[in-house]
Motif scaffolding. Sequence first.
Motif, PDB file in Angstrom:
ATOM      1  N   GLY A 341      42.125  29.790  38.974  1.00 32.34           N
ATOM      2  CA  GLY A 341      41.443  30.251  37.791  1.00 32.34           C
ATOM      3  C   GLY A 341      41.699  29.560  36.542  1.00 32.34           C
ATOM      4  N   HIS A 363      39.735  32.376  33.772  1.00 28.17           N
ATOM      5  CA  HIS A 363      39.294  33.395  34.960  1.00 28.17           C
ATOM      6  C   HIS A 363      40.382  33.637  35.914  1.00 28.17           C
ATOM      7  CE1 HIS A 363      35.473  31.827  33.914  1.00 28.17           C
ATOM      8  NE2 HIS A 363      36.008  30.671  33.544  1.00 28.17           N
ATOM      9  N   SER A 384      33.209  30.572  37.685  1.00 30.59           N
ATOM     10  CA  SER A 384      34.306  30.876  38.480  1.00 30.59           C
ATOM     11  C   SER A 384      33.755  31.736  39.533  1.00 30.59           C
ATOM     12  CB  SER A 384      35.563  31.801  37.888  1.00 30.59           C
ATOM     13  OG  SER A 384      36.373  32.171  38.769  1.00 30.59           O
ATOM     14  N   ASP A 386      34.932  34.753  40.226  1.00 29.83           N
ATOM     15  CA  ASP A 386      35.250  36.071  39.841  1.00 29.83           C
ATOM     16  C   ASP A 386      33.782  36.495  39.201  1.00 29.83           C
ATOM     17  OD1 ASP A 386      35.092  34.776  37.286  1.00 29.83           O
ATOM     18  OD2 ASP A 386      37.073  35.194  36.924  1.00 29.83           O
ATOM     19  N   THR A 388      31.815  35.279  36.481  1.00 29.92           N
ATOM     20  CA  THR A 388      31.843  35.088  35.010  1.00 29.92           C
ATOM     21  C   THR A 388      31.714  33.546  34.759  1.00 29.92           C
ATOM     22  OG1 THR A 388      34.139  34.641  34.927  1.00 29.92           O
ATOM     23  CG2 THR A 388      33.626  37.071  34.450  1.00 29.92           C
TER      24      THR A 388
END
Length: 627
Positions: A341, A363, A384, A386, A388
């Motif tokens: 990240g 991230h 990312s 995740d 976002t």
Amino acid sequence: MSGSRAEAEEKVGSRQRLQVNEYKENQNIACVSLRPVQTTVLGKTAKVYLVPFSLSNYKPDQLKRPKSLLDKNSNNEVACKKCKKAEIKKTCRRILTPKMEATSSKAESTLQKSSLDVHAESNKRQYKSTSDTVILSADTESSQDGDSDEGTTPGMDDFSGLSPYEKKRLKNISENANFFASLQLSESAARLREMIKKRQPPESKRKKPKKKENGTGCRRSMRLLKVDPSGVSLPATPTQPILVADENPLLPPGPLEMTSENRDDNSELFKGFLQTWAEVSKTRSKNTEKALSSIKSYKANLNGMIISEDTVYKVTKGPIFSVALHPSEIRTLVAAGARSGQVGLWDLTHQPKEDGVYIFQPHSQPVSCLYFSPANPAHLLSLSYDGTLRCGDFSRAVFEEVYRDEGSSFSSFDFLAEDASTLIVGHWDGSMSLVDRRTPGTSCEKLINSSLSKIRTVHVHPVHRQYFITAGLRDIHIYDARCLKPSRSQPLISLTEHTKSIASAYFSPLTGNRVVTTCADCKLRIFDSSCISSKIPLLTTIRHNTITGRWLTRFQAVWDPKQEDCIIVGSMAHPRRVEIFHERGKWVHSFLGGECLASVCSINAMHPTRYILAGGNSSGRIHVFMN
């Protein structure tokens, strides 16, 4: 004379038709049943009736011939019946009434069983003799041995009335019985069964010790018994749920302050780094009408690109999933997105090189896509897993949140508009999002379900920006952004030539007339997309090893922004290298670094105007080739 001559010829003919029965010795038969034998002579059929016979229970008067057989003879045979009958009686008495007494009690049963064969043979001979043309073998033999008195019955020990063959056979049977009796096989078998009989040892059960009523038990921990030293039980402690920490917790929504993980925020180096972005905010616009350079001059420029120890450095922690080069012609800035990240920035113009690296954490999961904004080069957009999509504004030292969806995982994105106001975002579950940055908030304008089960990369056509291409598991689809539907959008074109998993698909950077795809079947495919119709033909297939394994980032072949007919891809060959191929499949150049390039560069990016190549490996290291 004639009558005696005819009788002699008839007797000779009957002797030639003599039937001899052979017997097997040492064959014990408890009960004998013989089928009647039919013999046809001169159109006559003789029937033989056989009955079980035993020497022990034999009586001479029991054997009688059926009268029906005698009645069937012709009138010419009446004269011969009496003499034949007398001869048959004499023979039967000689054969069937031997005076045999067993000398050994053990051999008696064997002799009785074997005599069944003798009696059966004599019965056959006797009943076959009812016809005038049938003469018993015993009758022929008896004429040689002589006749005995009809009224006398010999005993079992007198063998004078038997034929030599029967005498020899009975003698062999008696000797064999005595021999086997002397061996005592039954006693030996009984002893052998006793010897091989397994004796099972008696089961020994362990006796359990008796519990002592007043005895002292084993010691136990008072802590486990929840008892204090004085013997008073402790109060039960309330149980609380155990909270398991998430390995990759999501970062809080909203903008994040740009703080470096390897530098002090108040240091002069970090402040100077932020000030450098004001110098690179304006860059030269791309000249799409610029003619491509020839392959000869292009190779000459590539040969001048070298790598050194000063252009190799570990920028992020963990494998690199994305690389981007800033379009500035003044400074050399490289951005890398890692699996952890992190987003790392490296300013190669700053010396020493350790002072030019800055690491950020916008991230919590792998950063799979990085782009500098075409409208404002001071903005770095990162996407990312995740869920976002953030924009790093280095002029304000903040990571703004452009789009967020915690219930989904993002894979790739691209700019639909040249001013970077709208974006197309691909999800790992096969859906797509249209994001308009001009609207307030971080919600998307439209969520579209594509015909793919999974999307790996998304890329927009450089000229006709309403078209974009997506790479799925096995298929490549081209969509029209104007015809997207929320339920299930159908593609304009589907490319189904791939046999295994696809890693990426990109349009050529200047005209978009070519599409390059990377597949796990060790083939790079180039398609002709100059005319987007119902079908895009396949131009070239390049054999290239794309099997990186589970520990290396997958290869992604990308176009050189300056020379759109050439592609750049990492290599598994030794020594380690980065290769460039022409769209026709010809090899153009290999970047070799010797000791400076000792690993596989899976992700590579080329500067849009300068001859600078940046490659990232699976340990977070960036390798830069430049002239």
